[in-house]
Design a protein around this motif. Structure first.
Motif, PDB file in Angstrom:
ATOM      1  N   MET A 142     -11.454  75.728   2.015  1.00 21.37           N
ATOM      2  CA  MET A 142     -11.391  77.071   2.619  1.00 21.37           C
ATOM      3  C   MET A 142     -12.128  77.076   3.961  1.00 21.37           C
ATOM      4  O   MET A 142     -11.565  77.435   4.996  1.00 21.37           O
ATOM      5  CB  MET A 142     -12.013  78.091   1.650  1.00 21.37           C
ATOM      6  CG  MET A 142     -12.088  79.512   2.187  1.00 21.37           C
ATOM      7  SD  MET A 142     -10.427  80.245   2.374  1.00 21.37           S
ATOM      8  CE  MET A 142     -10.837  81.795   3.114  1.00 21.37           C
ATOM      9  N   ALA A 143     -13.332  76.578   3.874  1.00 15.48           N
ATOM     10  CA  ALA A 143     -14.096  76.501   5.120  1.00 15.48           C
ATOM     11  C   ALA A 143     -13.372  75.620   6.129  1.00 15.48           C
ATOM     12  O   ALA A 143     -13.312  75.918   7.316  1.00 15.48           O
ATOM     13  CB  ALA A 143     -15.493  75.950   4.842  1.00 15.48           C
ATOM     14  N   VAL A 197     -10.446  77.467   7.674  1.00 10.86           N
ATOM     15  CA  VAL A 197     -10.876  78.420   8.705  1.00 10.86           C
ATOM     16  C   VAL A 197     -11.265  77.692  10.001  1.00 10.86           C
ATOM     17  O   VAL A 197     -10.921  78.089  11.091  1.00 10.86           O
ATOM     18  CB  VAL A 197     -12.057  79.278   8.180  1.00 10.86           C
ATOM     19  CG1 VAL A 197     -12.614  80.137   9.318  1.00 10.86           C
ATOM     20  CG2 VAL A 197     -11.597  80.136   7.039  1.00 10.86           C
ATOM     21  N   LEU A 249      -9.755  78.152  13.635  1.00  8.54           N
ATOM     22  CA  LEU A 249     -10.589  78.365  14.816  1.00  8.54           C
ATOM     23  C   LEU A 249     -10.160  77.454  15.961  1.00  8.54           C
ATOM     24  O   LEU A 249      -9.969  77.884  17.086  1.00  8.54           O
ATOM     25  CB  LEU A 249     -12.058  78.112  14.454  1.00  8.54           C
ATOM     26  CG  LEU A 249     -13.042  78.019  15.628  1.00  8.54           C
ATOM     27  CD1 LEU A 249     -13.140  79.342  16.364  1.00  8.54           C
ATOM     28  CD2 LEU A 249     -14.403  77.575  15.139  1.00  8.54           C
ATOM     29  N   LEU A 275      -6.297  79.855  23.199  1.00  9.44           N
ATOM     30  CA  LEU A 275      -6.988  80.680  24.197  1.00  9.44           C
ATOM     31  C   LEU A 275      -7.363  79.853  25.422  1.00  9.44           C
ATOM     32  O   LEU A 275      -7.219  80.277  26.552  1.00  9.44           O
ATOM     33  CB  LEU A 275      -8.249  81.297  23.596  1.00  9.44           C
ATOM     34  CG  LEU A 275      -8.014  82.548  22.754  1.00  9.44           C
ATOM     35  CD1 LEU A 275      -9.225  82.850  21.894  1.00  9.44           C
ATOM     36  CD2 LEU A 275      -7.698  83.728  23.655  1.00  9.44           C
ATOM     37  N   LEU A 276      -7.850  78.635  25.101  1.00  5.71           N
ATOM     38  CA  LEU A 276      -8.264  77.766  26.206  1.00  5.71           C
ATOM     39  C   LEU A 276      -7.083  77.406  27.092  1.00  5.71           C
ATOM     40  O   LEU A 276      -7.195  77.332  28.312  1.00  5.71           O
ATOM     41  CB  LEU A 276      -8.922  76.497  25.658  1.00  5.71           C
ATOM     42  CG  LEU A 276     -10.392  76.677  25.265  1.00  5.71           C
ATOM     43  CD1 LEU A 276     -10.870  75.491  24.444  1.00  5.71           C
ATOM     44  CD2 LEU A 276     -11.254  76.867  26.503  1.00  5.71           C
ATOM     45  N   ALA A 323      -4.324  79.177  27.545  1.00  3.39           N
ATOM     46  CA  ALA A 323      -3.981  80.359  28.343  1.00  3.39           C
ATOM     47  C   ALA A 323      -4.974  80.512  29.493  1.00  3.39           C
ATOM     48  O   ALA A 323      -4.617  80.775  30.631  1.00  3.39           O
ATOM     49  CB  ALA A 323      -4.008  81.607  27.462  1.00  3.39           C
ATOM     50  N   CYS A 324      -6.231  80.299  29.129  1.00  2.00           N
ATOM     51  CA  CYS A 324      -7.297  80.441  30.102  1.00  2.00           C
ATOM     52  C   CYS A 324      -7.135  79.418  31.219  1.00  2.00           C
ATOM     53  O   CYS A 324      -7.274  79.734  32.397  1.00  2.00           O
ATOM     54  CB  CYS A 324      -8.620  80.223  29.398  1.00  2.00           C
ATOM     55  SG  CYS A 324      -9.903  81.287  30.003  1.00  2.00           S
TER      56      CYS A 324
END
Lengths: 407, 407
Positions: free
Chosen positions: B1-2, B5, B9, B16-17, B19-20
Motif C-alpha cells: 500500500m505504501a 502510494v 507520487l 507535474l515536473l 508540465a513544469c
C-alpha cells in the motif's frame, strides 16, 4: 502511514504546483512583452529607473541600484532588449527590459558623461571626465575592449599619483561605418574612432575651437557639430569629407559680448531641420534661432519664454517643443516650423527637464521633476492625455532610439 | 500500500515536473525574444512567411496558410509584436512574432494591393482593387471600422450584380495626424483620409494625372508623390499645404515618346535624398535619374545595368542600392550619392526582387528568388556575410518599419 504518505504527496504536489504556477505566471508575463514600445525613465534622486510602455502608458517596473544618475543618459541594444545606462559616477549599467533586472554593471571610471553604441551593436563606448578618455566595452559581456586616454594637459597640475591630467571628453556619438566621434573639452579637439576593423584607428582634429562642451550629429550621421564654451561659434566636421578638417560655423553663436548670466548651457540634441532651416536654442537669451543649413548663418529668431534648454523636433519636423532653464522651467512652448511662429504655451509645472516623442510623434512624454510626475501630451491637440508618478524624473528614452544614427 | 502510494507520487510528480519543464522551456524560449531585430520574409510561391532575426542572421520560424502572397507587403504594430501581411487575394493576416502563429486573418476583398497602419497604431487600412476602395480595420481585433468605396466608373461595364465598377486604389500610406493617403488609379484622384477624430473626413483631389499606379511619402510625412502610368510626369501633394492642391512635377518622367518596352514599372519607395538630390529609377531605361528636390527638375543621370526597379537608400543616405527588371535581375549596383557615381556591381544571382537594410545600415538583406536564397551583404565592404535558405523569397520587412512614417 498511508495518510502520512498522502500528506507528503499533497505537500510535494502543492509545492510543485506552486513552482509551476509561478513559472506559468512568469511565462505569460514575459511572453507578452515585445520591446518596440518600451522606454526607460531616469529617477535621478534615488538612483532608480522605471521601465515604461508607451502604448498602454503605464509603468512596468522600477529598478534600483544604478548609482548617481544625475545627467544620466541611455542607449539601447539593437534588439531593444537591453538599456545601457551611463551614470555620472562612472557606472555603466545594463538593464534587461524583459526580466526587469540588472544584467550587468561596471564602475568604469570616476566620473563619466554619456555614451554611445556602435552601428553593429557590438560595442558600447563611454565618455569620461576622470580619468579623461573613452572606454569601449563589449556590449554583451561589458568586458573592456579598448581604453583610449585623452590628450595629456601639460599646463594643469598633476594627479595625486603623479600622472598627468587628461582632457575631459564630451559629446560622444556613434557614426556610420562603426565609428564613434567625441570632443575633448580641455584640449580643444575632435576625435573620430574607427572600429570597422579589429585594430581601431583614431583620427585627431586639433584647434577646433575653445572648450567644446557638447555636440550633436545630423540624423543621417554625416555632420558632427560641437558647441564651444570658450568662444562664440560652433565646430563642424563633415564625416563624408574628413580631409576638409573641422570648419567653423555660426560665428555669432554663443554668449556674445553681453556676458548674460547663463543658467544652463543648452543641449545640442534634437534640433529640428525643416527645409533648409534648423531651429537652435540661443545661449543665455530668450530666443530660438533659425539658421540656414546651407550657409550656417542665422535667418531669423523667435522670442520665447526663457533660456531654451532642449529644442526638440517632432519626428515629422513640423513642430519643435522647447523647454527652459531655471527659474522659468515650468513652461513648454511649441513652434510651428513652417510658419516660423510660436503656436502654444503649456504649463506642466516646475522642473520640466526632458521630453521624448513617441516614435511616429503622436504623443510626447515629459518629465516634471518637482511634481514627481511624467506628463503625456497629444501633439495634435496639445492636450494632457495621462499623468504617471515618478520619483524626480529626468531623462526619458524610448527603445526606438536603438535604430537611430548618432545618439 | 505504501509502495503503491509512493509510486503514484512518482508518477504525479513526474507529470507535474514534465508540465513544469515544458512551461520552463516555453518561458525560456519566449522570454529571450525581444522584437527590435526581427523581420518577416515573404515566400510568395508557397503562401508562407519566415520570421527572421537580423542580429543572429537566422530564421526563427516558418508560418503557412497566408494565401496568395504575390506582391505581398507588411506593416508592423507599434510594439513590433505583430506583422500585418497584405496578400494579393484580399487576405489580411496578423502574424504574432512572439508565438510564431497567426493571431488573426480576414479575407477582406477579392483583390488587394498593400496597406498601412495609422500613426497611433490603432487602425490598419487596406488598398483594394476588387471592389475598389479602402477598408479600415481595428488593429487589435481586425474588425471593420470603415469601408470607403472608391469613385464609381460610369464608362466601364457594370459588375455582374448590377453595381457599378469602382476605381482601383493604390499607393496607400500613413501620414502624421492619423491620416492615410491613397491614389485612385482609374479615376485619377488622390484622397486624404483623416482619422484623427471619431468621424473620419475624406479630402478628394481630382484630375491629378492619368492612372496613378504607385506612390511614396517623403520620410517626414510631408510630400506624397504618385507616379503616373498614363502620361509623363508625377503628381505631388504637400500635406502641409493641402490648399495648394496637387502639383505636377518632373514633367519628363515616364515612358516618353520612344515607347520603350517597360518590363516592370519601377517601385516608388526608398528614394535616396542626399542634400538637394533625389535618386529616382527611370521608367523603361537603363538609368537612375538625379533630381533636384527644390525645383523637381532633373540634374543628371547615371547609366546602370538594366531597367531599375528599386532604388533604395542606405539609412545614412550615402549609398543607393539598385536592383533591375527581368531579364537583367541577377545584378545589384551601388551608387555613391556624394560623388554621384557607380561604385560597385554585384551578382547575387537570378531574381533579386527586394532589399532591406538593417536599421542603422551596416548590412543589407536581399531576396534571390530563383536560387531560393536570402543574401546578407556588409554595406561597407560589399562582401557577402551569410546565406539563408528560403522558398522563392520576395519582400523582406524588418520591424523597425513600425517606427517610420509613410510606409
Amino acid at each position: 502511514m498511508a495518510k502520512l504518505v498522502k500528506s507528503t504527496l499533497s505537500v510535494a504536489a502543492l509545492s510543485l504546483l506552486t513552482a509551476c504556477s509561478m513559472t506559468h505566471q512568469l511565462a505569460s508575463k514575459v511572453e507578452l512583452r515585445p520591446t518596440g514600445d518600451l522606454g526607460v525613465v531616469i529617477e535621478r534622486a534615488t538612483g532608480q529607473v522605471q521601465i515604461v510602455n508607451h502604448t498602454s502608458k503605464t509603468s512596468l517596473a522600477q529598478i534600483d541600484g544604478l548609482g548617481d544618475l544625475s545627467h544620466a543618459s541611455i542607449v539601447y541594444s539593437r534588439d531593444q532588449r537591453f538599456a545601457y545606462v551611463f551614470g555620472r559616477d562612472g557606472g555603466l549599467t545594463k538593464v534587461d527590459l524583459l526580466t526587469d533586472s540588472i544584467a550587468g554593471r561596471v564602475i568604469q571610471s570616476g566620473n563619466s558623461i554619456g555614451g554611445a553604441i556602435s552601428q553593429d551593436g557590438k560595442l558600447v563606448a563611454v565618455s569620461n571626465y576622470t580619468p579623461g578618455g573613452v572606454k569601449v566595452f563589449n556590449a554583451e559581456t561589458l568586458e573592456l575592449v579598448a581604453d583610449i586616454p585623452a590628450t595629456e594637459l601639460s599646463t594643469k597640475p598633476r594627479n595625486k599619483d603623479g600622472s598627468m591630467q587628461r582632457s575631459k571628453t564630451v559629446g560622444l556619438v556613434d557614426a556610420p561605418g562603426n565609428k564613434f566621434v567625441v570632443s575633448l573639452f580641455d584640449s580643444h579637439e575632435i576625435w573620430v574612432l574607427d572600429f570597422s576593423k579589429p585594430d581601431y584607428q583614431v583620427s585627431k582634429f586639433k584647434d577646433i575651437g575653445l572648450f567644446p562642451y557638447d555636440a550633436l550629429m545630423s540624423p543621417d550621421g554625416r555632420y558632427y557639430i560641437a558647441g564651444l564654451f570658450g568662444e562664440d561659434g560652433m565646430a563642424l566636421l563633415d564625416l563624408w569629407h574628413m580631409e576638409k578638417g573641422v570648419q567653423r560655423i555660426l560665428p555669432n553663436y554663443g554668449k556674445g559680448d553681453k556676458k548674460l548670466p547663463v543658467y544652463k548651457m543648452p543641449h545640442l540634441e534634437g534640433w529640428a531641420i525643416a527645409g533648409d532651416n534648423a531651429f537652435v536654442p540661443a545661449v543665455g537669451q530668450h530666443k530660438v534661432l533659425v539658421v540656414n543649413t546651407k550657409t550656417w548663418k542665422q535667418v531669423t529668431e523667435i522670442p520665447v519664454h526663457g533660456q531654451p534648454v532642449f529644442v526638440m523636433a517632432q519626428p515629422d519636423n513640423r513642430q519643435v517643443w522647447v523647454n527652459f532653464a531655471f527659474p522659468r522651467n515650468d513652461t513648454i512652448q511649441v513652434i510651428d516650423t513652417d510658419s516660423i511662429s510660436l503656436t502654444d504655451t503649456l504649463k506642466p509645472g516646475p522642473g520640466v527637464l526632458h521630453m521624448e516623442f513617441t516614435p511616429r510623434g503622436e504623443q510626447v512624454w515629459m518629465s516634471v521633476r518637482d511634481k514627481n510626475e511624467i506628463h503625456i501630451y497629444d501633439t495634435l491637440s496639445k492636450k494632457l492625455v495621462k499623468l504617471l508618478e515618478a520619483e524626480s524624473p529626468s531623462g526619458i528614452f524610448f527603445t526606438n532610439r536603438a535604430h537611430q544614427i548618432g545618439l
